[in-house]
Design a protein around this motif. Sequence first.
Motif, mmCIF file in Angstrom:
data_model
loop_
_atom_site.group_PDB
_atom_site.id
_atom_site.type_symbol
_atom_site.label_atom_id
_atom_site.label_comp_id
_atom_site.label_asym_id
_atom_site.label_seq_id
_atom_site.Cartn_x
_atom_site.Cartn_y
_atom_site.Cartn_z
ATOM 1 N N TRP A 89 91.061 58.333 6.014
ATOM 2 C CA TRP A 89 89.992 58.229 5.023
ATOM 3 C C TRP A 89 89.247 56.911 5.269
ATOM 4 C CZ3 TRP A 89 88.229 61.794 1.646
ATOM 5 C CH2 TRP A 89 89.072 62.869 1.308
ATOM 6 N N TYR A 90 87.935 56.997 5.220
ATOM 7 C CA TYR A 90 87.066 55.840 5.302
ATOM 8 C C TYR A 90 86.152 55.841 4.070
ATOM 9 C CZ TYR A 90 88.127 55.057 10.272
ATOM 10 O OH TYR A 90 88.749 54.785 11.468
ATOM 11 N N ARG A 91 85.490 54.725 3.862
ATOM 12 C CA ARG A 91 84.476 54.684 2.812
ATOM 13 C C ARG A 91 83.326 53.797 3.248
ATOM 14 N NH1 ARG A 91 87.478 51.142 -1.989
ATOM 15 N NH2 ARG A 91 87.212 49.087 -1.021
ATOM 16 N N GLN A 92 82.173 54.064 2.657
ATOM 17 C CA GLN A 92 80.984 53.260 2.954
ATOM 18 C C GLN A 92 80.203 53.038 1.679
ATOM 19 O OE1 GLN A 92 78.411 54.785 6.056
ATOM 20 N NE2 GLN A 92 77.600 52.740 6.440
ATOM 21 N N ALA A 93 80.133 51.786 1.271
ATOM 22 C CA ALA A 93 79.321 51.405 0.127
ATOM 23 C C ALA A 93 77.883 51.166 0.582
ATOM 24 C CB ALA A 93 79.892 50.151 -0.521
ATOM 25 N N LEU B 84 87.789 51.397 6.984
ATOM 26 C CA LEU B 84 88.989 52.224 6.925
ATOM 27 C C LEU B 84 89.693 52.018 5.586
ATOM 28 C CD1 LEU B 84 91.053 54.082 8.397
ATOM 29 C CD2 LEU B 84 92.177 51.977 9.174
ATOM 30 N N VAL B 85 90.102 53.135 4.984
ATOM 31 C CA VAL B 85 90.828 53.087 3.715
ATOM 32 C C VAL B 85 92.320 53.317 3.958
ATOM 33 C CG1 VAL B 85 91.162 54.225 1.485
ATOM 34 C CG2 VAL B 85 88.833 53.840 2.385
ATOM 35 N N ALA B 86 92.646 54.425 4.631
ATOM 36 C CA ALA B 86 94.053 54.794 4.820
ATOM 37 C C ALA B 86 94.171 55.783 5.972
ATOM 38 C CB ALA B 86 94.634 55.411 3.548
ATOM 39 N N VAL B 87 95.361 55.810 6.556
ATOM 40 C CA VAL B 87 95.672 56.719 7.654
ATOM 41 C C VAL B 87 97.030 57.350 7.385
ATOM 42 C CG1 VAL B 87 95.998 56.964 10.138
ATOM 43 C CG2 VAL B 87 94.454 55.205 9.257
ATOM 44 N N ILE B 88 97.159 58.625 7.745
ATOM 45 C CA ILE B 88 98.462 59.276 7.717
ATOM 46 C C ILE B 88 98.684 59.940 9.068
ATOM 47 C CG2 ILE B 88 97.549 61.389 6.623
ATOM 48 C CD1 ILE B 88 100.322 61.547 5.148
ATOM 49 N N SER B 89 99.832 59.651 9.656
ATOM 50 C CA SER B 89 100.132 60.211 10.969
ATOM 51 C C SER B 89 100.560 61.671 10.844
ATOM 52 C CB SER B 89 101.252 59.404 11.629
ATOM 53 O OG SER B 89 102.493 59.683 10.983
ATOM 54 N N SER B 90 100.701 62.315 11.991
ATOM 55 C CA SER B 90 101.174 63.704 11.978
ATOM 56 C C SER B 90 102.584 63.795 11.396
ATOM 57 C CB SER B 90 101.143 64.280 13.395
ATOM 58 O OG SER B 90 101.945 63.508 14.263
ATOM 59 N N GLY C 101 103.680 61.821 8.992
ATOM 60 C CA GLY C 101 103.694 61.408 7.595
ATOM 61 C C GLY C 101 103.729 59.910 7.357
ATOM 62 N N SER C 102 103.760 59.118 8.416
ATOM 63 C CA SER C 102 103.693 57.663 8.227
ATOM 64 C C SER C 102 102.304 57.284 7.744
ATOM 65 C CB SER C 102 104.011 56.950 9.540
ATOM 66 O OG SER C 102 105.311 57.261 9.975
ATOM 67 N N THR C 103 102.246 56.248 6.924
ATOM 68 C CA THR C 103 100.972 55.873 6.316
ATOM 69 C C THR C 103 100.623 54.414 6.573
ATOM 70 O OG1 THR C 103 102.072 55.362 4.217
ATOM 71 C CG2 THR C 103 101.160 57.583 4.479
ATOM 72 N N TYR C 104 99.327 54.146 6.536
ATOM 73 C CA TYR C 104 98.784 52.783 6.633
ATOM 74 C C TYR C 104 97.655 52.675 5.627
ATOM 75 C CZ TYR C 104 95.773 49.029 8.113
ATOM 76 O OH TYR C 104 94.982 47.912 8.115
ATOM 77 N N THR D 140 96.984 56.384 -2.509
ATOM 78 C CA THR D 140 98.044 57.085 -1.786
ATOM 79 C C THR D 140 97.437 58.211 -0.962
ATOM 80 O OG1 THR D 140 99.642 56.613 -3.546
ATOM 81 C CG2 THR D 140 100.215 58.338 -1.964
ATOM 82 N N ILE D 141 97.682 58.175 0.333
ATOM 83 C CA ILE D 141 97.236 59.255 1.213
ATOM 84 C C ILE D 141 98.404 60.216 1.415
ATOM 85 C CG2 ILE D 141 97.819 57.991 3.332
ATOM 86 C CD1 ILE D 141 95.316 59.267 4.628
ATOM 87 N N SER D 142 98.094 61.499 1.442
ATOM 88 C CA SER D 142 99.126 62.511 1.675
ATOM 89 C C SER D 142 98.502 63.696 2.391
ATOM 90 C CB SER D 142 99.771 62.948 0.353
ATOM 91 O OG SER D 142 98.816 63.540 -0.508
ATOM 92 N N ARG D 143 99.354 64.578 2.871
ATOM 93 C CA ARG D 143 98.854 65.752 3.581
ATOM 94 C C ARG D 143 99.698 66.962 3.240
ATOM 95 N NH1 ARG D 143 98.621 64.128 9.504
ATOM 96 N NH2 ARG D 143 98.034 66.327 9.821
ATOM 97 N N ASP D 144 99.042 68.115 3.284
ATOM 98 C CA ASP D 144 99.719 69.395 3.105
ATOM 99 C C ASP D 144 99.411 70.231 4.336
ATOM 100 O OD1 ASP D 144 100.553 71.973 2.454
ATOM 101 O OD2 ASP D 144 100.006 71.761 0.359
ATOM 102 N N ASN D 145 100.350 70.279 5.256
ATOM 103 C CA ASN D 145 100.103 70.974 6.513
ATOM 104 C C ASN D 145 99.947 72.484 6.318
ATOM 105 O OD1 ASN D 145 100.178 68.587 7.969
ATOM 106 N ND2 ASN D 145 102.353 68.783 8.483
ATOM 107 N N ALA D 146 100.535 73.032 5.267
ATOM 108 C CA ALA D 146 100.383 74.459 4.996
ATOM 109 C C ALA D 146 98.961 74.797 4.573
ATOM 110 C CB ALA D 146 101.369 74.897 3.932
#
Length: 115
Positions: free
Chosen positions: A36-40, A47-53, A55-58, A68-74
């Motif tokens: 996720w990124y943002r631009q004002a 850069l706001v946040a990253v989630i790896s394949s 599930g690790s986050t930055y 909080t970044i999350s993912r639903d692979n389904a």
Amino acid sequence: QVQLVESGGGLVQPGGSLRLSCATSGFTFSSYAMSWYRQATGKERELVAVISSGGSTYYAESMKGRFTISRDNAKNTVYLQMNSLKPEDTAVYYCNVVHDLSSYWGQGTQVTVSS
């Protein structure tokens, strides 16, 4: 083709919460990191946040503990839960994937934090 579609933005008061979604298609979602990124207005995209394949986050420093970044692979969807929002979080929020050396962006979703 790769497609990213953000949703969930809107107007929220300071201290409020929003949950952004990014629905994806055209690639094997579970195999790729998502960001996720943002631009004002008048500022560079950040850069706001990253989630790896896996599930690790930055998180960027100013978002730690609030976002909080999350993912639903389904569902081939990545989320960004934003709490304790501040006026300085006002921006267009974009999701991003780098697929086959190309960077893909959604159209963005506007988040406005104001009383």
